[in-house]
Design an enzyme around this catalytic site. Sequence first.
Site, PDB file in Angstrom:
ATOM      1  CG  HIS A 269       2.645  -3.222   5.906  1.00  0.00           C
ATOM      2  ND1 HIS A 269       2.411  -2.958   4.587  1.00  0.00           N
ATOM      3  CD2 HIS A 269       3.706  -4.087   5.909  1.00  0.00           C
ATOM      4  CE1 HIS A 269       3.295  -3.602   3.833  1.00  0.00           C
ATOM      5  NE2 HIS A 269       4.085  -4.309   4.616  1.00  0.00           N
ATOM      6  CG  HIS A 310       1.337   4.437   0.304  1.00  0.00           C
ATOM      7  ND1 HIS A 310       2.660   4.376  -0.011  1.00  0.00           N
ATOM      8  CD2 HIS A 310       0.892   3.167   0.368  1.00  0.00           C
ATOM      9  CE1 HIS A 310       3.002   3.102  -0.137  1.00  0.00           C
ATOM     10  NE2 HIS A 310       1.950   2.346   0.089  1.00  0.00           N
ATOM     11  CG  ASP A 368      -4.799  -2.075   2.235  1.00  0.00           C
ATOM     12  OD1 ASP A 368      -4.897  -3.119   1.580  1.00  0.00           O
ATOM     13  OD2 ASP A 368      -3.783  -1.729   2.841  1.00  0.00           O
TER      14      ASP A 368
END
Length: 428
Positions: A269, A310, A368
């Site tokens: 995460h 994802h 990210d």
Amino acid sequence: MTDQAPKQATLTIDGVDDPIELPIYSGSVGPDVIDVGKLTAQGYFTYDPGFVSTASCDSEITYIDGDNGVLLHRGYPIEQLAEKSDYLELCYLLLNGELPTADESAAFVDTIKHHTMVNEQLRSFFKGFSPSAHPMAILCGVVGALSAFYHDSTDIDNPEHRKITAHRLIAKMPTLAAMSYKHAQGQPFIYPRNDLGYAENFLHMMFATPCEDYKVSPTIAKAMDRIFLLHADHEQNASTSTVRLAGSTGANPFASVAAGIAALWGPSHGGANEAVLNMLDEIGSVDNIPEYINKAKDKNDPFRIMGFGHRVYKNYDPRAKVMQQTCHEVLEELGVEDNPVLAMARELERIALEDEYFVEKRLYPNVDFYSGIILKAIGIPVEMFTVIFATGRTPGWIAHWNEMISGPYKIGRPRQLYKGYTKRDYPS
Ligand code: CMC
């Protein structure tokens, strides 16, 4: 729960005479949901490890269409918000449902600015942590501890208390984040400055010292604001669901958000931005990328390309596109366009987007992948990356918690498929 159910699903179970009628509800957009609530009375639970097919609540805050790479906050596309809005305006939108008028915006910004300091006693808390402590460990602890300082606003049934708590959390999170960093550096904490913007103030608290002011470049401040904005909410992700679950017990919002911070920490995460940089460090050079791509594809090797894939997006993460552009702006401003880490990131992205394994599994760069490179270029140490994600995600956590508490809700209490021993006697 939801409005009337014009559609029904019929479930026929082997050996059971009567089929079970299950109501189907539609949202304003997105897949319909089958209400399985009455299955328990029939002697069945649904089984969905990882909640891949489970809608846990009604919500009006954020919508994601993962197949088409769409992310809407209160209906507004993230690309438009990144271009035309800013982080504090998005906080207002997430919390209140509508964009603020000019007066509402000015009042909100003023309120946030006047809640940025933390109780002086909180400083002593930091002394209890080893300077080598991970800043996420410190953040979990001190955010939970806020409930010990601000119990004048923890009546969860009082909308005014909930509002003050939302303002306090959004305002104080950058202060606590910067304090976690200063503690590890062995430097004195820097007080917030109300004449600075939200992101500017965070950078000031991170990098100024009592001996030297820190001049914040507008490009870097804008990039920091964008990083907060792009992380502000992402519907029922693991940390937000954790905040809702903790909050569903009636726990106070500071404790619930601390639980969310703990859930965010993991590398699957929010910890992924830190993991991306560690991975690029391990890869070392562009020449080694094919070897690591092969490792990622090897079923017997646990290595994964961090910053790729994802649960919901099976297309390019729309936040990653904005982040990529911001990344170039920042590196240009800092004069490090030839950055070897960025060169590796670009090559990794190029190969992965063409490679059959990644294409077939629809693994695209996520938010990210680029945020870590920007943060590193700004001079933020890798272990602070997830703390920054937590700071940005705070309005999302609070908006979801508030949405749940404002309506009828039940304690979150999943069931299980039990596979352990059946009853047996204790040895005599
Ligand atoms: N590198 C290599 N293979 C991967 C990757 C990756 N990054 N991600 C998924 N796969 C493979 C996985 O091995 C599986 O293969 P198979 O079907 O042959 O078993 C398939 O793709 C599906 O993956 P999954 O783990 O079943 O999918 P998931 O939805 O449970 O996991 C994820 C999603 C984000 C945890 C995963 O893609 C991952 O671990 N990515 C790297 C960590 C990361 O970047 N996380 C940040 C997410 S974005 C920030 C946020 O919102 O928190």
